[in-house]
Design a protein around this motif. Structure first.
Motif, PDB file in Angstrom:
ATOM      1  N   ASP A   1       0.864  -1.127   0.019  1.00 53.19           N
ATOM      2  CA  ASP A   1      -0.061   0.030  -0.078  1.00 53.19           C
ATOM      3  C   ASP A   1       0.916   1.145  -0.010  1.00 53.19           C
TER       4      ASP A   1
ATOM      5  N   ARG B   1      -3.428  10.878  -6.139  1.00 45.18           N
ATOM      6  CA  ARG B   1      -3.655  12.170  -5.206  1.00 45.18           C
ATOM      7  C   ARG B   1      -2.181  12.741  -4.939  1.00 45.18           C
TER       8      ARG B   1
ATOM      9  N   THR C   1      -0.712  12.151  -1.085  1.00 49.92           N
ATOM     10  CA  THR C   1       0.016  11.013  -0.935  1.00 49.92           C
ATOM     11  C   THR C   1       0.720  10.218  -1.697  1.00 49.92           C
TER      12      THR C   1
ATOM     13  N   ALA D   1      -0.851   8.522  -4.132  1.00 54.94           N
ATOM     14  CA  ALA D   1      -1.455   7.121  -4.395  1.00 54.94           C
ATOM     15  C   ALA D   1      -2.543   7.340  -5.293  1.00 54.94           C
TER      16      ALA D   1
ATOM     17  N   VAL E   1      -6.035   6.156  -6.929  1.00 49.89           N
ATOM     18  CA  VAL E   1      -7.323   5.905  -6.594  1.00 49.89           C
ATOM     19  C   VAL E   1      -8.428   5.957  -7.629  1.00 49.89           C
TER      20      VAL E   1
ATOM     21  N   THR F   1      -8.527   6.631   7.573  1.00 57.80           N
ATOM     22  CA  THR F   1      -7.766   7.195   6.757  1.00 57.80           C
ATOM     23  C   THR F   1      -8.586   8.598   6.399  1.00 57.80           C
TER      24      THR F   1
ATOM     25  N   GLU G   1      -9.306   7.049  -0.862  1.00 59.28           N
ATOM     26  CA  GLU G   1      -7.847   6.101  -0.554  1.00 59.28           C
ATOM     27  C   GLU G   1      -8.678   4.970   0.328  1.00 59.28           C
TER      28      GLU G   1
ATOM     29  N   LYS H   1      -7.941   0.929  -0.041  1.00 59.52           N
ATOM     30  CA  LYS H   1      -7.154   0.098   1.033  1.00 59.52           C
ATOM     31  C   LYS H   1      -8.253  -1.223   1.203  1.00 59.52           C
TER      32      LYS H   1
END
Length: 253
Positions: free
Chosen positions: A99, A146, A149, A151, A153, A184, A189, A193
């Motif tokens: 992750d 994003r 972060t 990450a 999504v 979170t 996100e 997850k």
């Protein structure tokens, strides 16, 4: 006490009680108020505290999510120990998910070179780090990135996860408690997850002890859905026992 040690203790207290006061800190640490103000300024520049009149508040209390680079610069020794301890949960071969996160990123850095693994990531920096490793097959989940972060999504990341099955998912979280689960700040996100945990035979949470003091907007799993929690020795013994009673094995590295 060195300045760095004092600042870490100030940050711990701020996260524990929600606010710290300059005059009180100066008295407790037997230093001048000017010294404490310099400490608070240093912590604010690191992105973990926000100065207010007469003291400071942890950014978590303001609903502010620090950027990845800011989070990566704090609790570094603890995160390195957590990452090394988490290596015990790696399969001999097969597939894993890592992750996006600052502590999970440390795990990516220390993956052994003697195991053939397929690694699924939702972080462009992690994909770049791992792609040159000859023993690894790296699968990058697409989607919107994003900025805070780094990450990926949304639907382009979610759809592939529905068709994947991995041996272990190594997960990150902003907040953890038995009562509220793993949380979170961002719902997008949280959805990724949740899908990662659903795609894994076993799930391992990597979280330093400061993550067990707060709860954020979006819950993505209960503690009972996690097989192993890997934290550091700063994790309170009572909190560790409460976590273990809920189901997962708890490791304090």
């Amino acid at each position: 006490m060195y300045a760095e040690e004092r600042q870490q203790e100030i940050l711990r207290r701020a996260r524990s009680v929600g606010r710290v006061d300059v005059v009180t800190l100066a008295e407790e640490f037997a230093v001048t108020t000017e010294t404490i103000r310099r400490d608070l300024t240093a912590l604010e520049r690191s992105g973990v505290l926000r100065r207010v009149h007469g003291g400071a508040i942890p950014v978590e209390r303001l609903g502010f999510e620090p950027e990845l680079a800011t989070r990566d610069a704090v609790m570094t020794a603890e995160k390195e120990r957590i990452a090394k301890a988490a290596l015990a949960e790696l399969p001999e071969d097969g597939a894993i998910i890592i992750d996006a996160g600052s502590t999970t990123g440390r795990l990516a850095q220390v993956l052994p070179v003697d195991r053939e693994l397929t690694v699924v990531v939702n972080s462009p920096p992690l994909a770049t780090l791992l792609a040159t490793r000859a023993n690894l097959t790296v699968l990058m989940l697409g989607g919107r990135v994003r900025g805070r972060t780094l990450a990926t999504v949304d639907d382009w990341a979610l759809r592939p996860l529905a068709d994947l099955h991995v041996d272990v998912a190594f997960m990150a979280a902003n907040g953890v408690s038995v009562a509220k689960g793993l949380t979170t700040p961002d719902p997008a996100e949280a959805a990724i997850k949740r899908a990662m945990i659903g795609a894994a035979q076993r799930s391992v949470l990597l979280a330093d002890h400061t993550k067990f003091a707060d709860t954020y907007l979006s819950r993505f799993a209960s503690v009972r859905e996690i097989d192993v929690v890997v934290s550091d020795t700063g994790l309170d013994a009572e909190v560790a026992a409460e976590l273990a009673a809920a189901g997962p094995e708890v490791v304090r590295a």
